[in-house]
Structures are given as C-alpha cells and as structure tokens.
Design a protein around this motif. Structure first.
Motif, PDB file in Angstrom:
ATOM      1  N   VAL A  36       0.851  -1.179   0.000  1.00  0.00           N
ATOM      2  CA  VAL A  36       0.000   0.000   0.000  1.00  0.00           C
ATOM      3  C   VAL A  36       0.895   1.239   0.000  1.00  0.00           C
ATOM      4  O   VAL A  36       1.905   1.293   0.692  1.00  0.00           O
ATOM      5  N   LEU A  37       0.518   2.196  -0.824  1.00  0.00           N
ATOM      6  CA  LEU A  37       1.166   3.502  -0.873  1.00  0.00           C
ATOM      7  C   LEU A  37       0.149   4.505  -0.368  1.00  0.00           C
ATOM      8  O   LEU A  37      -0.989   4.538  -0.848  1.00  0.00           O
ATOM      9  N   VAL A  38       0.536   5.309   0.615  1.00  0.00           N
ATOM     10  CA  VAL A  38      -0.304   6.404   1.095  1.00  0.00           C
ATOM     11  C   VAL A  38       0.483   7.679   0.834  1.00  0.00           C
ATOM     12  O   VAL A  38       1.579   7.868   1.360  1.00  0.00           O
ATOM     13  N   ARG A  39      -0.085   8.540  -0.034  1.00  0.00           N
ATOM     14  CA  ARG A  39       0.602   9.781  -0.407  1.00  0.00           C
ATOM     15  C   ARG A  39      -0.306  10.951  -0.074  1.00  0.00           C
ATOM     16  O   ARG A  39      -1.497  10.939  -0.390  1.00  0.00           O
ATOM     17  N   GLN A  40       0.275  11.944   0.594  1.00  0.00           N
ATOM     18  CA  GLN A  40      -0.456  13.153   0.937  1.00  0.00           C
ATOM     19  C   GLN A  40       0.518  14.314   0.899  1.00  0.00           C
ATOM     20  O   GLN A  40       1.547  14.292   1.593  1.00  0.00           O
ATOM     21  N   ALA A  41       0.195  15.320   0.070  1.00  0.00           N
ATOM     22  CA  ALA A  41       1.043  16.501  -0.102  1.00  0.00           C
ATOM     23  C   ALA A  41       2.472  16.055  -0.423  1.00  0.00           C
ATOM     24  O   ALA A  41       2.695  15.388  -1.425  1.00  0.00           O
ATOM     25  N   ASN A  42       3.428  16.356   0.434  1.00  0.00           N
ATOM     26  CA  ASN A  42       4.835  16.041   0.176  1.00  0.00           C
ATOM     27  C   ASN A  42       5.295  14.762   0.856  1.00  0.00           C
ATOM     28  O   ASN A  42       6.497  14.502   0.925  1.00  0.00           O
ATOM     29  N   ARG A  43       4.384  13.968   1.372  1.00  0.00           N
ATOM     30  CA  ARG A  43       4.750  12.768   2.114  1.00  0.00           C
ATOM     31  C   ARG A  43       4.204  11.526   1.420  1.00  0.00           C
ATOM     32  O   ARG A  43       3.068  11.504   0.951  1.00  0.00           O
ATOM     33  N   ALA A  44       5.015  10.479   1.373  1.00  0.00           N
ATOM     34  CA  ALA A  44       4.556   9.202   0.805  1.00  0.00           C
ATOM     35  C   ALA A  44       5.139   8.070   1.644  1.00  0.00           C
ATOM     36  O   ALA A  44       6.313   8.081   2.003  1.00  0.00           O
ATOM     37  N   VAL A  74      -3.814  10.130  -1.766  1.00  0.00           N
ATOM     38  CA  VAL A  74      -3.896   8.979  -2.665  1.00  0.00           C
ATOM     39  C   VAL A  74      -3.526   7.740  -1.866  1.00  0.00           C
ATOM     40  O   VAL A  74      -2.491   7.712  -1.198  1.00  0.00           O
ATOM     41  N   VAL A  75      -4.391   6.724  -1.922  1.00  0.00           N
ATOM     42  CA  VAL A  75      -4.107   5.431  -1.312  1.00  0.00           C
ATOM     43  C   VAL A  75      -4.139   4.414  -2.450  1.00  0.00           C
ATOM     44  O   VAL A  75      -5.173   4.230  -3.085  1.00  0.00           O
ATOM     45  N   ARG A  76      -2.996   3.807  -2.737  1.00  0.00           N
ATOM     46  CA  ARG A  76      -2.907   2.827  -3.823  1.00  0.00           C
ATOM     47  C   ARG A  76      -2.562   1.467  -3.225  1.00  0.00           C
ATOM     48  O   ARG A  76      -1.587   1.342  -2.477  1.00  0.00           O
ATOM     49  N   VAL A  77      -3.360   0.453  -3.553  1.00  0.00           N
ATOM     50  CA  VAL A  77      -3.152  -0.895  -3.036  1.00  0.00           C
ATOM     51  C   VAL A  77      -2.839  -1.828  -4.206  1.00  0.00           C
ATOM     52  O   VAL A  77      -3.626  -1.918  -5.154  1.00  0.00           O
ATOM     53  N   LYS A  78      -1.707  -2.493  -4.130  1.00  0.00           N
ATOM     54  CA  LYS A  78      -1.320  -3.524  -5.101  1.00  0.00           C
ATOM     55  C   LYS A  78      -1.462  -4.863  -4.389  1.00  0.00           C
ATOM     56  O   LYS A  78      -0.712  -5.183  -3.470  1.00  0.00           O
TER      57      LYS A  78
END
Length: 190
Positions: free
Chosen positions: A42-50, A176-180
């Motif tokens: 899982v990738l959690v991205r918000q503003a300048n943080r991932a 953005v929450v991306r789940v692979k």
C-alpha cells in the motif's frame, strides 16, 4: 548395534521428526463465503509525504484485522475493526481506540480513510453511498465515487487464481491510497 549407535540413531530420528513438525504449516480453518485474506503493498501519499508499506488484511464475518509492515517486515500498526469499535496498536506500543474508524484513521495516519468501507472497496463492492459507478465490458467496476473518495480499479486478473482486483487507487483531495494486491484467499460457499 551398540548402545552409543542406538542413542545416535534415536536422536537423529527425533531431530528429523522435529524438523518435519516445524516444517508442517498449521492448518487454518476454511474461510466462509464473504471471508477473505489478502496481502500486498500500500502507498499512502499526501502533499509532500509518501509511505509504502506491506499490507496484510483479513476479513472474517464482521471483523477485519489489518497489519501494516515496513518493507523489511517490522510491524508499523495492527488494526482491529468490528461494528462497535476500531482499535489500532502501533509498533511503538501506543494504542488508540474509537467507535468511528474514519476519525481513528485521521488521528493515527492523518488521512480520514473510511477503513470499514475499504474492506468492500478491496473486493470492488460498492457501498450504499456509491455513485457514478462505471463498469468495463465484463461488468467489472472500473471506477466509482463513494463517501467522497474516487476509486479506480486499473488491474483485474488472476492473483493466485482469483479473478479479482489487483490494483486499486482511492483519491480524495491531495490524498492517494494505492493498493497492489499480490495474493488473495477467498472463502468458499458452504
């Protein structure tokens, strides 16, 4: 056969039996219809943080258990979700609990993520508040809006022989929450 050789042979047999016992995986109870277990990233991205984490999610009946780990396997958090409460135990020992899973997610990770709904989103199941549902020619969901989130399903296919979603993206504002999904285990109809 001498006494020493008998002891040696007995110890060897005991060692082989012990190794075989350790190598045998414990039997898990079969999953019921609607139950599932998955793992992936899982990738959690918000503003300048991932943040990129390993994800292990198990849905049994009305209860979800979610474990998030660093890429090296260190537990970052373990969440327990049921209809009455949402609880998280962080890897550093801190614990948080709330009746509202959205508020708990915002408090802990800074993202107002509807965790209970995410369980259905992982299976491409629209919630009661889902709108603007788009489907492909095979009637699979390609995108939908639910609870203020835009969900996109850009990957379907056999993940360990389960023809379900393999790549899911949820967006709300700059989050953005991306789940692979790398492995699925679905319940069977009893």
């Amino acid at each position: 056969m001498s006494f020493g050789r008998r002891i040696s042979a007995a110890l060897s047999l005991a060692a082989v039996a012990l190794l075989n016992a350790c190598a045998t995986a414990p039997q898990q109870a079969p999953l019921r219809a609607g139950d599932y277990s998955l793992s992936g990233r899982v990738l959690v991205r918000q503003a300048n943080r991932a943040d990129v984490l390993r994800l292990n999610w198990t849905h049994l009946g009305m209860r979800d258990t979610v474990r998030l780990e660093t890429p090296l396997g260190q537990t970052v958090a373990e969440l327990q979700l049921d209809p009455q409460r949402a609880h998280v135990q962080l890897g550093d020992g801190r614990a948080f609990e709330a009746a509202d899973d959205v508020a708990l997610a915002e408090q802990v990770i800074g993202v107002p993520l509807p965790l209970r709904q995410f369980s259905g989103w992982l299976r491409a199941e629209p919630g009661a508040s889902a709108v603007a549902i788009e489907r492909d020619s095979d009637a699979r969901i390609v995108s939908m809006r639910d609870s203020g989130w835009l969900l996109s399903y850009s990957g379907y296919g056999a993940v360990e022989s389960v023809a379900g979603p393999s790549l899911i993206e949820a967006r709300q504002g700059d989050v953005v929450v991306r789940v692979k999904i790398e492995s699925w285990l679905h319940g069977v109809v009893e």
